[in-house]
Design an enzyme around this catalytic site. Structure first.
Site, PDB file in Angstrom:
ATOM      1  N   PRO A   9       1.399  -1.217   0.432  1.00 56.20           N
ATOM      2  CG  PRO A   9      -0.270  -1.032   2.245  1.00 56.20           C
ATOM      3  CD  PRO A   9       0.376  -2.172   1.161  1.00 56.20           C
ATOM      4  CG  ASN A  10      -0.240   4.312   1.647  1.00 53.03           C
ATOM      5  OD1 ASN A  10      -1.328   5.138   0.937  1.00 53.03           O
ATOM      6  ND2 ASN A  10      -0.860   3.839   2.377  1.00 53.03           N
ATOM      7  NE  ARG A  17       3.978   6.608   1.671  1.00 49.74           N
ATOM      8  CZ  ARG A  17       4.368   5.120   2.254  1.00 49.74           C
ATOM      9  NH1 ARG A  17       4.767   4.460   0.827  1.00 49.74           N
ATOM     10  NH2 ARG A  17       4.439   4.464   3.048  1.00 49.74           N
ATOM     11  CE1 TYR A  22       8.524   5.274   2.608  1.00 50.89           C
ATOM     12  CE2 TYR A  22       7.398   7.089   2.515  1.00 50.89           C
ATOM     13  CZ  TYR A  22       7.833   5.288   3.594  1.00 50.89           C
ATOM     14  OH  TYR A  22       7.080   4.997   4.200  1.00 50.89           O
ATOM     15  CG  ASN A  73       8.541  -2.054   0.255  1.00 51.19           C
ATOM     16  OD1 ASN A  73       7.621  -2.005   1.450  1.00 51.19           O
ATOM     17  ND2 ASN A  73       9.258  -0.876  -0.054  1.00 51.19           N
ATOM     18  CB  ALA A  76       2.106  -0.152   5.983  1.00 51.50           C
ATOM     19  CG  HIS A  79       6.014  -2.883   9.951  1.00 49.53           C
ATOM     20  ND1 HIS A  79       6.742  -2.621  10.497  1.00 49.53           N
ATOM     21  CD2 HIS A  79       5.884  -1.647   9.303  1.00 49.53           C
ATOM     22  CE1 HIS A  79       7.830  -2.132   9.048  1.00 49.53           C
ATOM     23  NE2 HIS A  79       7.115  -0.650   9.277  1.00 49.53           N
ATOM     24  CG  ASP A  86      -0.009 -18.116   8.085  1.00 49.28           C
ATOM     25  OD1 ASP A  86       1.058 -17.823   8.720  1.00 49.28           O
ATOM     26  OD2 ASP A  86      -1.291 -17.455   8.790  1.00 49.28           O
ATOM     27  CD  GLU A  97      11.532  -7.108   5.261  1.00 46.47           C
ATOM     28  OE1 GLU A  97      11.908  -8.392   6.193  1.00 46.47           O
ATOM     29  OE2 GLU A  97      10.438  -7.032   6.021  1.00 46.47           O
ATOM     30  CG  HIS A  99      11.188  -2.200   4.236  1.00 47.69           C
ATOM     31  ND1 HIS A  99       9.513  -2.037   4.112  1.00 47.69           N
ATOM     32  CD2 HIS A  99      11.698  -3.487   4.776  1.00 47.69           C
ATOM     33  CE1 HIS A  99       9.390  -3.396   4.677  1.00 47.69           C
ATOM     34  NE2 HIS A  99      10.405  -3.579   5.221  1.00 47.69           N
ATOM     35  CB  ILE A 100      11.674   2.698  -0.256  1.00 47.33           C
ATOM     36  CG1 ILE A 100      11.719   2.534  -1.441  1.00 47.33           C
ATOM     37  CG2 ILE A 100      12.373   4.286  -1.159  1.00 47.33           C
ATOM     38  CD1 ILE A 100      10.052   2.994  -1.977  1.00 47.33           C
ATOM     39  CB  SER A 101      12.744   4.603   5.019  1.00 46.11           C
ATOM     40  OG  SER A 101      11.194   3.482   5.269  1.00 46.11           O
ATOM     41  NE  ARG A 106       9.889   5.697   8.707  1.00 44.32           N
ATOM     42  CZ  ARG A 106       8.935   6.004   7.856  1.00 44.32           C
ATOM     43  NH1 ARG A 106       9.373   5.035   6.936  1.00 44.32           N
ATOM     44  NH2 ARG A 106       8.257   5.857   7.926  1.00 44.32           N
ATOM     45  NE  ARG A 110       7.466   3.743  10.440  1.00 43.51           N
ATOM     46  CZ  ARG A 110       5.885   4.370   9.386  1.00 43.51           C
ATOM     47  NH1 ARG A 110       5.372   2.786   8.155  1.00 43.51           N
ATOM     48  NH2 ARG A 110       5.349   4.853   9.048  1.00 43.51           N
TER      49      ARG A 110
HETATM   50  C1  DQA Z   1       8.675   1.108   3.664  1.00 40.00           C
HETATM   51  C2  DQA Z   1       8.325   1.029   5.198  1.00 40.00           C
HETATM   52  C3  DQA Z   1       6.762   1.204   5.646  1.00 40.00           C
HETATM   53  O1  DQA Z   1       7.200   1.248   7.246  1.00 40.00           O
HETATM   54  C4  DQA Z   1       6.126   1.744   5.260  1.00 40.00           C
HETATM   55  O2  DQA Z   1       4.568   1.286   5.590  1.00 40.00           O
HETATM   56  C5  DQA Z   1       5.921   2.185   3.891  1.00 40.00           C
HETATM   57  C6  DQA Z   1       6.935   1.591   3.353  1.00 40.00           C
HETATM   58  C7  DQA Z   1       9.317   1.447   2.703  1.00 40.00           C
HETATM   59  O3  DQA Z   1       9.628   1.190   1.989  1.00 40.00           O
HETATM   60  O4  DQA Z   1      10.440   2.039   3.467  1.00 40.00           O
HETATM   61  O5  DQA Z   1       4.773   2.387   3.169  1.00 40.00           O
HETATM   62  O6  DQA Z   1       7.893  -0.583   3.321  1.00 40.00           O
END
Ligand code: DQA
Length: 145
Positions: A9-10, A17, A22, A73, A76, A79, A86, A97, A99-101, A106, A110
């Site tokens: 998501p997002n 964003r 990001y 990725n 959200a 977490h 599963d 896995e 994550h951009i950040s 953080r 998270r």
């Molecule tokens: C994220 C980190 C997550 O905590 C956050 O909810 C995201 C992006 C990242 O790519 O850094 O939506 O997965």
């Protein structure tokens, strides 16, 4: 080699964003980076983004018997989602896995990654470059298997 790249998501809002966290590159730039990396490495890739947990679960299940590995990725849902954990365990495909950040720096909420518990490796804090690293790592892993 046939892989699936999943974004949660997002992530479709990249560029708009929270650019301080990001970056300024948009989702199309992410798709291009993944496609270019895979083309260069001789990997077939399907790229999927959804804002819906169940759609991500469905996509992971559909990868069973069809894909060699997954880069994910979960955003959200990282977490919160035992369902995605599963699903990854159910298909038992090697998953990386990303994550951009740098989530380790953080908020407390998270600091748990459910999906990460089913992944062979995590890349974080490298911006979009993390996707390239994740794909290269997965390729190496699959070539060794
Ligand atoms: C994220 C980190 C997550 O905590 C956050 O909810 C995201 C992006 C990242 O790519 O850094 O939506 O997965």
């Amino acid at each position: 080699m046939n892989i699936l790249v999943i974004n949660g998501p997002n992530l479709n809002m990249l560029g708009i964003r929270e650019p301080d966290l990001y970056g300024k590159a948009d989702y199309a730039a992410l798709v291009k980076l993944v496609e270019d990396t895979c083309a260069r490495e001789g990997i077939d890739v399907e790229i999927f983004q959804s804002n819906h947990e169940g759609a991500i679960v469905d996509k992971i299940q559909a990868a069973y018997g069809k894909k060699d590995g997954i880069v994910i990725n979960p955003a959200a849902y990282t977490h919160t989602s035992v369902a995605i954990l599963d699903a990854l365990k159910a298909v038992s495909l090697p998953a990386v896995e990303i994550h951009i950040s740098d989530v380790s720096q953080r908020e407390d909420f998270r600091q748990v990654s459910y999906a990460g518990m089913a992944c062979i490796k995590t890349f974080m804090g490298l911006g979009l470059e993390g996707y390239r690293q994740a794909i290269l790592y997965l390729k190496e892993y699959l070539n060794r298997a």
